[in-house]
Design a protein around this motif. Sequence first.
Motif, PDB file in Angstrom:
ATOM      1  N   ARG A 124       3.212  13.843 -11.984  1.00 23.60           N
ATOM      2  CA  ARG A 124       3.473  13.841 -13.425  1.00 23.60           C
ATOM      3  C   ARG A 124       2.287  14.418 -14.188  1.00 23.60           C
ATOM      4  O   ARG A 124       2.454  15.233 -15.116  1.00 23.60           O
ATOM      5  N   ILE A 125       1.071  14.018 -13.803  1.00 24.94           N
ATOM      6  CA  ILE A 125      -0.120  14.528 -14.486  1.00 24.94           C
ATOM      7  C   ILE A 125      -0.249  16.031 -14.274  1.00 24.94           C
ATOM      8  O   ILE A 125      -0.562  16.786 -15.206  1.00 24.94           O
ATOM      9  N   ALA A 126       0.005  16.494 -13.037  1.00 27.36           N
ATOM     10  CA  ALA A 126      -0.088  17.929 -12.765  1.00 27.36           C
ATOM     11  C   ALA A 126       0.923  18.706 -13.600  1.00 27.36           C
ATOM     12  O   ALA A 126       0.607  19.762 -14.150  1.00 27.36           O
ATOM     13  N   ASN A 127       2.140  18.182 -13.718  1.00 21.64           N
ATOM     14  CA  ASN A 127       3.159  18.860 -14.532  1.00 21.64           C
ATOM     15  C   ASN A 127       2.771  18.870 -16.005  1.00 21.64           C
ATOM     16  O   ASN A 127       2.937  19.889 -16.692  1.00 21.64           O
ATOM     17  N   SER A 160       0.832  -1.208   0.000  1.00 25.42           N
ATOM     18  CA  SER A 160       0.000   0.000   0.000  1.00 25.42           C
ATOM     19  C   SER A 160       0.860   1.248   0.000  1.00 25.42           C
ATOM     20  O   SER A 160       0.535   2.235  -0.673  1.00 25.42           O
ATOM     21  N   GLN A 161       1.973   1.203   0.751  1.00 26.27           N
ATOM     22  CA  GLN A 161       2.876   2.347   0.741  1.00 26.27           C
ATOM     23  C   GLN A 161       3.485   2.558  -0.640  1.00 26.27           C
ATOM     24  O   GLN A 161       3.630   3.692  -1.119  1.00 26.27           O
ATOM     25  N   ALA A 162       3.823   1.466  -1.303  1.00 24.72           N
ATOM     26  CA  ALA A 162       4.376   1.566  -2.654  1.00 24.72           C
ATOM     27  C   ALA A 162       3.337   2.125  -3.627  1.00 24.72           C
ATOM     28  O   ALA A 162       3.645   2.964  -4.482  1.00 24.72           O
ATOM     29  N   LEU A 191       1.068   6.497  -6.732  1.00 25.29           N
ATOM     30  CA  LEU A 191      -0.013   7.428  -7.010  1.00 25.29           C
ATOM     31  C   LEU A 191       0.459   8.874  -6.876  1.00 25.29           C
ATOM     32  O   LEU A 191       0.099   9.736  -7.694  1.00 25.29           O
ATOM     33  N   ALA A 192       1.245   9.155  -5.842  1.00 20.19           N
ATOM     34  CA  ALA A 192       1.743  10.511  -5.663  1.00 20.19           C
ATOM     35  C   ALA A 192       2.630  10.936  -6.832  1.00 20.19           C
ATOM     36  O   ALA A 192       2.538  12.055  -7.332  1.00 20.19           O
ATOM     37  N   ALA A 193       3.514  10.009  -7.269  1.00 21.32           N
ATOM     38  CA  ALA A 193       4.381  10.323  -8.405  1.00 21.32           C
ATOM     39  C   ALA A 193       3.570  10.513  -9.676  1.00 21.32           C
ATOM     40  O   ALA A 193       3.825  11.436 -10.467  1.00 21.32           O
ATOM     41  N   ALA A 194       2.563   9.647  -9.883  1.00 15.42           N
ATOM     42  CA  ALA A 194       1.721   9.782 -11.071  1.00 15.42           C
ATOM     43  C   ALA A 194       0.918  11.070 -11.027  1.00 15.42           C
ATOM     44  O   ALA A 194       0.766  11.761 -12.044  1.00 15.42           O
TER      45      ALA A 194
END
Length: 255
Positions: free
Chosen positions: A60-63, A47-49, A54-57
């Motif tokens: 990326r989407i926000a950028n 779940s942590q992974a 999810l945070a990295a994705a």
Amino acid sequence: MKGLLLITLVATLVRFLLRHLLAFVIICAVLLAGHWGWAQWQGYRASQAELAELAAADERIANDLARLATASQGRVAELASASLDVLTNRIHALDEQTRHKQLQRQQASALGPVLHGQPIVAHQLDGMRLDAEIFLLNAERKHLQDLRLRLQATQSAQARRAELERLRLVHEGLYTQWQAARREREALEQRHPVACRLGVGGVGGVGAAEYRQCAQLRALQGQLLAENRRAAQDYERQRAVVAQADEPLPPLAAF
């Protein structure tokens, strides 16, 4: 005596079996608890992974969306003073891009990619990305459409004012021609008052010619006066149209 010894032996054997059975149960319980704890730990790590993924994705989407929004703002700024044809072509291009993205979104809504092994989270993120891209395309199209309508209104207003000026010049030109015909007729009547009124007054039919010339000038004056009145009416009608339609446009919303 033998019976007592047998009972003692059986009791000892039972206690031995119970001790070992209890130890076996405890060992099994410990093993099960350890397996459960390990599974919980593995689930926590997974779940942590997933949260990190999810945070990295999300970043990326926000950028990517920030980059797309900046590009969209740049295109809108470049088209701020574009012609109607350029704006129309860009709007048509945006419609085509939006249709393509909407088709991709419909495909992303299906379960086919998940059934073929795509992770559910990645599948949902693809849908979110497409929704955001479609939103940006629609926002850009709305702004350009507003800009196009304002340009059409401005050009229509300019065309209406140009038509008003044309009608004014027509009215003024007809009045100038009418004044010239009147001055010419009055000058002729001053030189030949009898001939212009009665058609006589000279040898060889000169009076008749001057009479016809005066009559033609009177007819020309009447024609020019009628045309001038129609031109004045046209001018007043157009001026009313300009006054009614020439209202200030509301400010264009910022993009």
